[in-house]
Scaffold this motif. Sequence first.
Motif, PDB file in Angstrom:
ATOM      1  N   CYS A 246       0.775  -1.206  -0.010  1.00 17.31           N
ATOM      2  CA  CYS A 246       0.074   0.051  -0.016  1.00 17.31           C
ATOM      3  C   CYS A 246       0.773   1.262   0.001  1.00 17.31           C
ATOM      4  CB  CYS A 246      -0.989  -0.167   1.326  1.00 17.31           C
ATOM      5  SG  CYS A 246      -2.056   1.459   1.421  1.00 17.31           S
ATOM      6  N   THR A 249       2.426   1.830  -3.431  1.00 20.55           N
ATOM      7  CA  THR A 249       1.228   2.430  -4.383  1.00 20.55           C
ATOM      8  C   THR A 249       1.191   3.778  -4.249  1.00 20.55           C
ATOM      9  OG1 THR A 249       0.448   0.257  -4.545  1.00 20.55           O
ATOM     10  CG2 THR A 249      -0.989   2.078  -5.036  1.00 20.55           C
ATOM     11  N   ASN A 280      -6.378   4.354   1.834  1.00 20.78           N
ATOM     12  CA  ASN A 280      -6.380   3.552   0.831  1.00 20.78           C
ATOM     13  C   ASN A 280      -6.690   2.416   0.847  1.00 20.78           C
ATOM     14  OD1 ASN A 280      -4.266   5.061  -1.314  1.00 20.78           O
ATOM     15  ND2 ASN A 280      -3.781   5.583   0.644  1.00 20.78           N
ATOM     16  N   PHE A 281      -7.394   1.773   1.986  1.00 23.59           N
ATOM     17  CA  PHE A 281      -7.954   0.776   2.318  1.00 23.59           C
ATOM     18  C   PHE A 281      -9.233   0.646   2.482  1.00 23.59           C
ATOM     19  CE2 PHE A 281      -3.623  -1.338   3.333  1.00 23.59           C
ATOM     20  CZ  PHE A 281      -3.629  -2.071   2.294  1.00 23.59           C
ATOM     21  N   ASP A 283      -9.184  -1.728  -0.779  1.00 27.94           N
ATOM     22  CA  ASP A 283      -9.214  -1.845  -2.499  1.00 27.94           C
ATOM     23  C   ASP A 283     -10.337  -2.577  -2.960  1.00 27.94           C
ATOM     24  OD1 ASP A 283      -8.166  -2.657  -5.052  1.00 27.94           O
ATOM     25  OD2 ASP A 283      -6.610  -1.172  -4.551  1.00 27.94           O
ATOM     26  N   TRP A 284     -11.012  -2.059  -3.874  1.00 31.21           N
ATOM     27  CA  TRP A 284     -12.022  -2.942  -4.232  1.00 31.21           C
ATOM     28  C   TRP A 284     -11.645  -4.224  -4.658  1.00 31.21           C
ATOM     29  CZ3 TRP A 284     -12.927  -4.192  -9.365  1.00 31.21           C
ATOM     30  CH2 TRP A 284     -11.908  -3.763 -10.345  1.00 31.21           C
ATOM     31  N   ARG A 285     -10.631  -4.444  -5.148  1.00 31.49           N
ATOM     32  CA  ARG A 285     -10.152  -5.599  -5.948  1.00 31.49           C
ATOM     33  C   ARG A 285      -9.936  -6.781  -5.113  1.00 31.49           C
ATOM     34  NH1 ARG A 285      -4.983  -3.348  -8.641  1.00 31.49           N
ATOM     35  NH2 ARG A 285      -5.048  -2.482  -6.988  1.00 31.49           N
TER      36      ARG A 285
END
Length: 344
Positions: A246, A249, A280-281, A283-285
């Motif tokens: 994370c 990224t 950032n958390f 993540d949709w994936r």
Amino acid sequence: MCQKIVDIGVFAHNEENNICRIIEELAKQNECLSNKYSVRIFILANGCTDNTAKNASELINSDAFYESFELINCEQGGKSRTWNKFVHNISRNEATHLIFCDSDIWFTISNILLELCEKLSNNQKLSVVTSKPIKDLQLNSENLSIIEKLILSSGGSLTNWKKSICGQLYVTRANIAKSMYLPIGLPVEDGFVRAMIATKSLTQMEDLSQFDGDDEYFHIYSSEKSITKLIEHQVRIVIGSSINACIYTYLRKQNPLERNLLIQQMAEDEDTLKIILKNNFPDWRFGWVPWSFLFKRVNYSLNNPKKLLSFRAVFVLLAGFGFDLIVYLVAQYRMAKGKGVGYW
């Protein structure tokens, strides 16, 4: 020619049962090292609530044999925080090599630290030389229970240790370490160090030629002795690796000229990393933990089909995947509850 200078940081968190043993072993290593290098050894007792500092102090002050040792009692714990303190505030400005050593490992030969330093000194292309980590279970691999065999087969065999950094014992050039900071609260600090060195702080493609080791130079560490403890250990690694991913990224989205300043801010303010993760958390994936951590073992086996030629090998793979699935789900749950930063 100026003598090279080696500073050794020994990380100790509640290690009252190991600290005197590792000091005695390091004193023997120092006899070999000091013939070629100026050596200082700093015992970094961090966040200890037991007698680690007391035991270390009594031994160091008991004999001139330990005159190269110094106890640093850090009230705040956390390996990344202590790493920063050792590199930037404790190690000597003129140091040429920095050795990072955990206090719960066993050396296998009396000159392993000298050999690691010599390998680094003799190859200017190298930035890091790491010791090969060997589980204590490997010393008696013929008489193991099924559980112990599963424990032995977990983790390390899936990576190339020579191109990684084993945080238990490695040496790097001091100027490289001193150009870096680690965010406070990293559960897996050695992975972050590796990434920053390999990519020059995410400014270039990964260059793994900077890392090396030697099969002859290894240390022993104590394996987890139960599946429950092993799961806890692996959950920490997965959480730490997810947090590191994370951070990478996030940093790649920032101005390259500002990345080091952002990392330094994460090293000075423990809330900064928490805010970044919160923003950032998930993540949709994949949620909080990338799928790659779940399928790493399977992908490794599929890329090495010769390892699947027996029923036993297939059974171990399936058992390993079941183990990885448990770890993956626990890690997802823990991170969803906000239990990530400071896990170490």
